[in-house]
Design a protein around this motif. Structure first.
Motif, PDB file in Angstrom:
ATOM      1  N   THR A 293       0.934  -0.942  -0.070  1.00  0.00           N
ATOM      2  CA  THR A 293       0.198   0.135   0.019  1.00  0.00           C
ATOM      3  C   THR A 293       0.953   1.270  -0.061  1.00  0.00           C
ATOM      4  OG1 THR A 293      -1.713  -1.166   1.215  1.00  0.00           O
ATOM      5  CG2 THR A 293      -1.944   1.118   1.101  1.00  0.00           C
ATOM      6  N   ALA A 294       2.070   1.088   0.787  1.00  0.00           N
ATOM      7  CA  ALA A 294       2.911   2.447   0.707  1.00  0.00           C
ATOM      8  C   ALA A 294       3.540   2.603  -0.268  1.00  0.00           C
ATOM      9  CB  ALA A 294       3.908   1.809   1.836  1.00  0.00           C
ATOM     10  N   LYS A 295       3.870   1.753  -1.202  1.00  0.00           N
ATOM     11  CA  LYS A 295       4.570   1.677  -2.542  1.00  0.00           C
ATOM     12  C   LYS A 295       3.582   2.387  -3.724  1.00  0.00           C
ATOM     13  CE  LYS A 295       7.977  -2.042  -2.412  1.00  0.00           C
ATOM     14  NZ  LYS A 295       8.526  -3.156  -2.979  1.00  0.00           N
ATOM     15  N   GLU A 296       2.520   1.902  -3.518  1.00  0.00           N
ATOM     16  CA  GLU A 296       1.197   2.426  -4.260  1.00  0.00           C
ATOM     17  C   GLU A 296       0.860   3.761  -3.979  1.00  0.00           C
ATOM     18  OE1 GLU A 296      -3.502   2.378  -4.256  1.00  0.00           O
ATOM     19  OE2 GLU A 296      -2.656   0.594  -5.496  1.00  0.00           O
ATOM     20  N   PHE A 297       0.976   4.162  -2.752  1.00  0.00           N
ATOM     21  CA  PHE A 297       0.933   5.717  -2.366  1.00  0.00           C
ATOM     22  C   PHE A 297       2.106   6.516  -2.811  1.00  0.00           C
ATOM     23  CE2 PHE A 297       1.818   9.224   0.493  1.00  0.00           C
ATOM     24  CZ  PHE A 297       0.480   9.825   0.709  1.00  0.00           C
ATOM     25  N   ILE A 298       3.325   5.898  -2.656  1.00  0.00           N
ATOM     26  CA  ILE A 298       4.676   6.859  -3.259  1.00  0.00           C
ATOM     27  C   ILE A 298       4.501   7.061  -4.711  1.00  0.00           C
ATOM     28  CG2 ILE A 298       6.995   6.630  -3.362  1.00  0.00           C
ATOM     29  CD1 ILE A 298       7.164   4.935  -0.753  1.00  0.00           C
ATOM     30  N   VAL A 299       4.411   5.968  -5.481  1.00  0.00           N
ATOM     31  CA  VAL A 299       4.114   6.041  -6.982  1.00  0.00           C
ATOM     32  C   VAL A 299       3.024   7.011  -7.300  1.00  0.00           C
ATOM     33  CG1 VAL A 299       3.527   4.906  -8.905  1.00  0.00           C
ATOM     34  CG2 VAL A 299       5.078   3.805  -7.311  1.00  0.00           C
ATOM     35  N   THR A 300       1.800   6.911  -6.787  1.00  0.00           N
ATOM     36  CA  THR A 300       0.790   7.772  -7.173  1.00  0.00           C
ATOM     37  C   THR A 300       1.055   9.232  -6.692  1.00  0.00           C
ATOM     38  OG1 THR A 300      -0.818   5.922  -6.738  1.00  0.00           O
ATOM     39  CG2 THR A 300      -1.732   8.291  -6.730  1.00  0.00           C
ATOM     40  N   LEU A 318       1.495   7.693 -15.268  1.00  0.00           N
ATOM     41  CA  LEU A 318       1.405   6.401 -14.340  1.00  0.00           C
ATOM     42  C   LEU A 318       0.800   5.539 -15.387  1.00  0.00           C
ATOM     43  CD1 LEU A 318      -0.235   7.644 -11.291  1.00  0.00           C
ATOM     44  CD2 LEU A 318       1.848   6.802 -11.388  1.00  0.00           C
ATOM     45  N   PHE A 319       0.704   5.674 -16.680  1.00  0.00           N
ATOM     46  CA  PHE A 319      -0.133   4.624 -17.571  1.00  0.00           C
ATOM     47  C   PHE A 319      -1.302   3.814 -16.933  1.00  0.00           C
ATOM     48  CE2 PHE A 319       4.444   4.808 -18.793  1.00  0.00           C
ATOM     49  CZ  PHE A 319       4.358   5.537 -20.068  1.00  0.00           C
ATOM     50  N   VAL A 320      -2.216   4.900 -16.476  1.00  0.00           N
ATOM     51  CA  VAL A 320      -3.435   4.280 -15.823  1.00  0.00           C
ATOM     52  C   VAL A 320      -4.606   5.116 -16.367  1.00  0.00           C
ATOM     53  CG1 VAL A 320      -2.402   2.991 -13.878  1.00  0.00           C
ATOM     54  CG2 VAL A 320      -3.452   5.538 -13.741  1.00  0.00           C
ATOM     55  N   HIS A 321      -5.785   4.778 -16.359  1.00  0.00           N
ATOM     56  CA  HIS A 321      -6.876   5.699 -16.659  1.00  0.00           C
ATOM     57  C   HIS A 321      -7.244   6.605 -15.646  1.00  0.00           C
ATOM     58  CE1 HIS A 321     -11.172   6.463 -17.562  1.00  0.00           C
ATOM     59  NE2 HIS A 321     -11.020   6.126 -18.953  1.00  0.00           N
ATOM     60  N   LYS A 322      -7.608   7.837 -16.016  1.00  0.00           N
ATOM     61  CA  LYS A 322      -7.768   8.829 -14.753  1.00  0.00           C
ATOM     62  C   LYS A 322      -8.845   8.291 -13.987  1.00  0.00           C
ATOM     63  CE  LYS A 322     -11.342  11.500 -17.358  1.00  0.00           C
ATOM     64  NZ  LYS A 322     -11.685  13.046 -17.877  1.00  0.00           N
ATOM     65  N   ASN A 323      -9.540   7.523 -14.159  1.00  0.00           N
ATOM     66  CA  ASN A 323     -10.838   6.862 -13.241  1.00  0.00           C
ATOM     67  C   ASN A 323     -10.058   6.097 -12.255  1.00  0.00           C
ATOM     68  OD1 ASN A 323     -12.731   8.280 -14.642  1.00  0.00           O
ATOM     69  ND2 ASN A 323     -13.563   6.422 -15.568  1.00  0.00           N
ATOM     70  N   THR A 324      -8.953   5.420 -12.852  1.00  0.00           N
ATOM     71  CA  THR A 324      -8.126   4.518 -11.759  1.00  0.00           C
ATOM     72  C   THR A 324      -7.363   5.413 -10.811  1.00  0.00           C
ATOM     73  OG1 THR A 324      -7.878   2.794 -13.489  1.00  0.00           O
ATOM     74  CG2 THR A 324      -6.411   2.897 -11.504  1.00  0.00           C
ATOM     75  N   LEU A 325      -7.047   6.327 -11.361  1.00  0.00           N
ATOM     76  CA  LEU A 325      -6.236   7.558 -10.371  1.00  0.00           C
ATOM     77  C   LEU A 325      -7.107   8.043  -9.417  1.00  0.00           C
ATOM     78  CD1 LEU A 325      -3.412   9.174  -9.618  1.00  0.00           C
ATOM     79  CD2 LEU A 325      -4.042  10.541 -11.517  1.00  0.00           C
ATOM     80  N   MET A 326      -8.269   8.305  -9.937  1.00  0.00           N
ATOM     81  CA  MET A 326      -9.056   9.038  -9.063  1.00  0.00           C
ATOM     82  C   MET A 326      -9.579   8.188  -7.971  1.00  0.00           C
ATOM     83  SD  MET A 326      -9.780  12.275  -9.638  1.00  0.00           S
ATOM     84  CE  MET A 326     -11.248  12.458  -8.759  1.00  0.00           C
ATOM     85  N   TYR A 327      -9.630   6.984  -8.398  1.00  0.00           N
ATOM     86  CA  TYR A 327     -10.003   5.894  -7.280  1.00  0.00           C
ATOM     87  C   TYR A 327      -8.850   5.913  -6.226  1.00  0.00           C
ATOM     88  CZ  TYR A 327     -10.424   1.255  -5.060  1.00  0.00           C
ATOM     89  OH  TYR A 327     -10.573   0.300  -4.237  1.00  0.00           O
ATOM     90  N   ARG A 328      -7.638   5.977  -6.708  1.00  0.00           N
ATOM     91  CA  ARG A 328      -6.537   6.147  -5.698  1.00  0.00           C
ATOM     92  C   ARG A 328      -6.728   7.103  -4.892  1.00  0.00           C
ATOM     93  NH1 ARG A 328      -1.140   4.207  -9.220  1.00  0.00           N
ATOM     94  NH2 ARG A 328      -1.843   2.037 -10.028  1.00  0.00           N
TER      95      ARG A 328
END
Length: 372
Positions: A293-300, A318-328
């Motif tokens: 979870t910490a790694k995902e927080f750092i990358v995001t 991040l090569f993710v959909h903006k909805n994925t980023l909004m979810y994070r």
């Protein structure tokens, strides 16, 4: 001054004159180098007589050959002279051309030598300026020797070449732009430029970008450039060096994509790094730590910070959909009760927590100032 290396290099370039014997003599009438190692057309007495005469050129006949002696000057002093022998009736124009080309070569060598000497003085000056124990009298002396003023406001730029083996070549290149008050010298595995900022108009950052573009276009430098605050007085240069030394270490650890890093863009991280790890650990002890979870927080959050919390640009990075980023981002907002997109204070929290997680994942801790 002429030497055997220069003379030989010069003689080796004279392939366009195969019908002539050309020799170079030093300022004691001793032969240094020749296109022929056998035939000599001038006796030692003739050579010495020419050397001690007031003549700059002497012409004579040796059997079927015409011969010319021509004097070479450096700073109005005889450095050496050239003899040329051939069947042409008029060798003087050729002798004059040889004289001019060799004098240009000697002048170039002199300039290179002076620049190298100046650079050595500059290196001494830079080392003195970044020293913890500044000797003002020594700085004054070095400034005088290198023809630099102590009163100029300068911005330190640390140039870190991609190829460290090229640093000697770069150290002897002309890295000056628009002012003779720029001070350039090698310091360890990097080049230091103390850029005169008195000519900057408008944004200092834009001015430095133009200077760095100039270096890339006109020199072989390729690598990272780290830029400090402007040092308004000579005794503040060491603090600029300390900040860039930290930034170099930070860049080597975090690998930012930008080739030019301005310290003022990292001032918050620099200040955060001064906080002992145990204080950060106590501050965030109420939050559950999970490595993934910490790694995902750092990358995001790294992407969000770099893109000023622009969702579209961050998601592309991040090569993710903006909805994925909004979810994070929503998970972060709910977990910590913050809204970094709309709140500057919450953005400060994100940076501090991001730094804490990186330190924890890397297994760092203790009370040591991470800037050292």
């Amino acid at each position: 001054m002429i030497n055997k290396t220069i003379a030989k290099e010069y003689i080796d370039t004279l392939g366009q004159f195969p019908d002539y014997q050309i020799s170079i003599y030093d300022n004691h009438a001793k032969e240094i180098c020749s296109t022929s190692n056998t035939k000599k057309y001038f006796s030692n007495i003739e050579l010495e007589n020419f050397l001690y005469s007031q003549e700059s050129v002497s012409e004579c006949k040796k059997g079927t050959l015409n011969c010319v002696l021509v004097r070479i000057y450096e700073d109005n002093i005889t450095s050496c002279f050239i003899s040329i022998a051939g069947v042409d009736n008029n060798l003087l124009p050729i002798a004059t051309a040889l004289k001019m080309s060799l004098e240009i070569r000697l002048k170039y060598d002199q300039i290179q030598s002076e620049e190298k000497e100046t650079l050595t003085i500059n290196e001494q000056l830079i080392k003195e300026l970044v020293s913890d124990s500044i000797q003002v009298s020594k700085i004054f002396e070095l400034c005088e020797q290198s023809n630099h003023s102590m009163e100029i406001e300068r911005k330190m730029i640390m140039l870190i070449p991609d190829d460290l083996s090229s640093i000697d070549v770069l150290a002897n290149m002309n890295l000056y732009y628009d002012s003779k008050e720029d001070i350039v010298g090698r310091l360890g595995q990097q080049l230091i430029v103390l850029k005169d900022m008195t000519r900057a108009t408008g944004s200092e950052k834009d001015y430095i970008k133009v200077y760095l573009d100039f270096l890339i276009k006109n020199t072989s430098f390729r690598g990272k450039a780290l830029v400090a605050y402007t040092s308004k007085t000579y005794d503040k240069v060491k603090f600029a060096y300390q900040s860039l030394t930290w930034l170099k270490k930070y860049a080597s650890t975090h690998n930012p994509s930008a080739l030019t890093l301005f310290f003022n863009d990292y001032i918050d991280i620099y200040c955060i790094a001064a906080i002992p790890f145990d204080i950060l650990q106590n501050l965030f002890s109420s939050y559950t730590f999970d490595k993934e979870t910490a790694k995902e927080f750092i990358v995001t959050t790294d992407a969000l910070i770099r893109n000023n919390y622009n969702i579209v640009r961050s998601s592309k990075e991040l090569f993710v959909h903006k909805n994925t980023l909004m979810y994070r981002l929503t998970k972060i907002k709910n977990e910590f009760d913050i809204d970094p997109v709309n709140s500057k204070s919450d953005r400060s929290f994100i940076k501090i927590y991001n730094y804490y997680l990186k330190q924890r994942i890397e297994g760092k801790g203790g009370t040591t100032d991470e800037r050292n």
